[in-house]
Scaffold this active site. Structure first.
Site, PDB file in Angstrom:
ATOM      1  CB  CYS A  38     -21.597  27.919   2.154  1.00 55.82           C
ATOM      2  SG  CYS A  38     -22.038  26.551   1.096  1.00 55.82           S
ATOM      3  CB  CYS A  44     -24.934  27.675   0.258  1.00 55.73           C
ATOM      4  SG  CYS A  44     -24.123  26.399   1.219  1.00 55.73           S
ATOM      5  CG  ASP A  45     -25.076  31.713   0.174  1.00 48.25           C
ATOM      6  OD1 ASP A  45     -26.198  31.201   0.090  1.00 48.25           O
ATOM      7  OD2 ASP A  45     -24.476  31.885   1.247  1.00 48.25           O
TER       8      ASP A  45
END
Ligand code: NAP
Length: 283
Positions: free
Chosen positions: A111, A114-115
């Site tokens: 993701c 997300c990261d």
């Protein structure tokens, strides 16, 4: 259904929104010409639903007795619905190569939203050639110095505007006809081993992160053997969105269909809701 005054309960394992929460900019959902983020659209949908009196229960469905429509929950509770709509979506497919599990969260990610921010001025790679992989690569260019886009064939599965955007981005370096054979690093990702599928040769790519975006697996394990599915576990429905079990519907990414987008999922939800209401008023 909530608006039609049918008592409606959503059972949600984590946060309402699902895969949408992992999406940065949504440009293909009508009504938001300036685009909207996945978390914002999820919140708006939840607010809209609650305004009509819909309820949300945080729990996980672990089993369904399809004939009786008993829904068994992780908490040990059991709920009976007159109609059930399955909208459990899918989860990211794993590459299955050496180093992937060991370095998950240490440079291996599924993701970018997300990261991605952990990779400022770093070298990263995205694996995949579908819409999701291209969107992940474009998002990562906000942070990364270079983003390799590794795809196993010599043309992308994604088509159109998105491909043009990717190909004109100086930070994205397509690595076509190539597969990732191994992910290496002691405590974090340091290198990936690539095989060129045309000549079979192996070579190293020094990267700090690898984002795997090679499609989805439908979340239907709890329904195996109970509802008709295709060979990949996607639920088969008719045009009313009803499954092989009367009164059980399926919508969104969990369904066998030709277009997996938010707009189609919403339309399927409306169709299932409409026929659910008809069913309830005739029983
Ligand atoms: P997808 O369209 O199924 O694409 C998966 C990609 O990963 C394909 O390019 C596939 O290669 C590759 N792949 C699969 N297994 C692999 C493996 N073991 N090793 C290497 N590569 C592998 O998946 P997605 O991009 O996650 O999208 C899922 C669905 O959501 C699609 O229907 C997509 O259209 C939709 N979606 C739409 C949007 C949008 O409309 N903006 C955004 C995101 C997703 P091959 O091409 O060689 O098969």
């Amino acid at each position: 259904t909530a608006r039609a005054k049918i008592p409606t309960l959503i059972i949600e394992k984590l946060l309402p929104g699902g895969t949408m929460l992992l999406t940065d900019r949504i440009e293909n959902y009508p009504g938001f010409p300036e685009s909207i983020t996945g978390p914002q659209l999820s919140q708006k949908m939840e607010q809209h639903y609650r305004e009509f009196g819909g309820e949300i229960l945080t729990d996980e469905v672990i089993d369904i007795e399809v004939k009786e429509k008993n829904v068994k929950l992780r908490s040990g509770n059991c709920i009976r619905g007159k109609v059930i709509v399955i909208a459990t979506g899918g989860r990211k497919r794993k590459l299955g190569v050496e180093g992937e599990e060991r370095l998950k969260g240490k440079g291996v990610s599924y993701c970018a939203v997300c990261d991605g921010a952990f990779f400022k001025e770093k070298m990263v790679a995205v694996v995949g050639g579908g819409f999701s992989a291209l969107e992940e690569a474009l998002f990562l260019t906000r942070f990364a110095k270079i983003c390799y886009l590794i795809h196993r064939r010599d043309n992308f599965r994604a088509k159109g505007h998105l491909v043009d955007k990717v190909l004109s981005n100086q930070k994205i370096k397509p690595v076509l006809s190539s597969t990732v054979e191994k992910i290496e690093g002691t405590d974090k990702v340091e290198n990936i081993v690539i095989r060129n599928r045309k000549d079979g040769k192996l070579y190293d790519l020094k990267v700090d992160g690898i984002f795997i975006s090679i499609g989805q697996i439908p979340n239907t394990e709890f329904l195996k053997g109970k509802i008709e599915m295709d060979e990949n576990g996607y639920i088969i429905t008719d045009e009313k969105m009803e499954t092989s079990i009367p009164g059980i519907f399926a919508v969104g990414d969990v369904r066998k269909k030709s277009l997996y987008q938010i707009i189609t999922a919403c339309g399927e939800g409306a169709t299932a809701g409409f026929f659910a209401e008809k069913l309830l008023n005739h029983t």
